[in-house]
Design a protein around this motif. Sequence first.
Motif: not given
Length: 447
Positions: A18-36
Motif C-alpha cells: 500500500h506504500g508509494n515510496p516513488r511518490k514520496v521520493f520525488n516529492t522530497v526531491m522537488l523540495i530539495h531542488v527548489t532549495l538548491v
Amino acid sequence: MASVTYRYIVVEFGKGEHGNPRKVFNTVMLIHVTLVLLLILIGETLGIYYIKNIANFNIEKIEDAIFILHMSLLATSLNILSIPYNGLIIAREKFVFTAIVEIGRSILKLVLVIGLTYFLGNRLKAFSSIITLYSAILPICLFIYCRIKDKEIIKWQLNKNCSDYSGILEFAFWIMIGALASIGQNQGSNMIINLFFSTVVNAAFGIAFQINGYVMMFVQSLNQATVPQIMKNQSGDNPARSLSLVYYISKYAFFIMLLPTLPLILNMDFVLKIWLKDVPPYTNNFAILLLVCGLIRSIGAGFDASIQATGKIRANQIFYSLAYLSVLPATFILYSLGAPIYTVILCLIISAISILIFQINYLVRITNFTVKEYLHHTAWPCLTVLVAALPLVVIRQLWAETLFGFFTFSITAIIWILIDIYIFGLVKTEQKKVIHLSKKLANKFTN
C-alpha cells in the motif's frame, strides 16, 4: 531535512504493497531542488554583491573570494541534492555502502590535503576545490547506487498533490524547531557562562561537550541502525514489534553508553591530564555531569523514532524546545544568586529528565506504549546493572594513577560491566543468543 526524508520513505516501505515510496521520493526531491535553486539565486546575487561592495577584502583577493563562493555553493548544492538519495539508502538499511564511501573519501581528502603542501599555485583556490571534490563524491556515489538498486523509485514522477508538500514541510518545520532549540541552548549556555565567568570556563565547557560527543557516537550509531526498523513496523501492520524495539533499543543504548562512561568518570582527571597539557578548571565537573546527562538521555533512545513514525510530533517538539531553552533563564537566575559553575549542567540534566517523562506519557497517549512494560524491559534492567557496577568506584582506588593503571582498570571495568549486563540486564532468550553468537565467533577463529 535528512531525518524528515528517510522518515517518510521508511513509513512508505512499512506500508508494504500500500506504500508509494516513488511518490514520496520525488516529492522530497522537488523540495530539495527548489532549495538548491533558491540557494544559488541568493548566493550568486546577494553573495557576490556582499563580497564586492561590503566585505573587507583586499582588491587582489576579491577574485579568490568569488571563486570560493562558487565552490561553496556547488558543494552545498550537491549535499542538499544528495539528501533524498541518502534517505532512501538509510531506509533500505544499506549502512555498509555508506560506510565504505565515507572511509574512501576521507582517505582521498587526506591524500589531497597532504598533496596541497607541495602545490606551488594558489593554495586557497586549490583547497576550496579539494573540499568541493570531497563533497561531490558522496552525492555521486549515492546517485549511482540508487540508480542501480532503486531505479524505479528514483524515476521522475511529478506529484501534483500540494497537501503532500505541505505535510512534509510542516514536519520539517517542527524538526527544525527542535534542532534550533538544541543549538540555541548550547550557544546560549556558552554566552551566559562567559557573562558570569571567563573564557577559561568556556573552554572547560567546550572540552566537556567534546568528550560527551565522542561517547554519544556509540548510541547514535545504534540509533541509526534501528530507527528504520522502528518506523517500518510502526507504520506497517506490526506496531507491537515497533514498541518492543523501542524498549530493547533504549536498554541496549544505556548499556553501550555505560561501557565507556563509567571508566571515563572514574578516570576523568587522569584522562584530561593525558589529553590536555593545561586542563582548564572545572572541566572535570562539566565532563562527568554531561556524561551522566547522556546516560539519562540514552534510556529513551528509541522514543523519538517511535513518535516521528506516528507523524504526531508537534507537541513533542514544542515541549522539547521549551525544556531545553528553559535552561538558559534558569541558569541565568541561579548564577545571579551565586550558584556554582556546574549549575548549567544540572539544569540540563533536569531538562533531560523532564523530556524523558513527557515522552513516556506522550507515547502512552499516541501508541500502545505502557509504563509497566518500559519499567520491566528497560528501566529496571538498566538500574540493576548500574547498581551492580557501583563497586568499581571502590575498586578504582586499588589502581595507581599511571597509564598502565588506567588501561588495566578500564579493561577490568568493561569486563565487570559486561558480566553485569549478561547476568542482570539480559533475559534468558537474550543470554542464549549471546552464548550462540560467542560460540559462532569462536568457531570462526578456531577453524
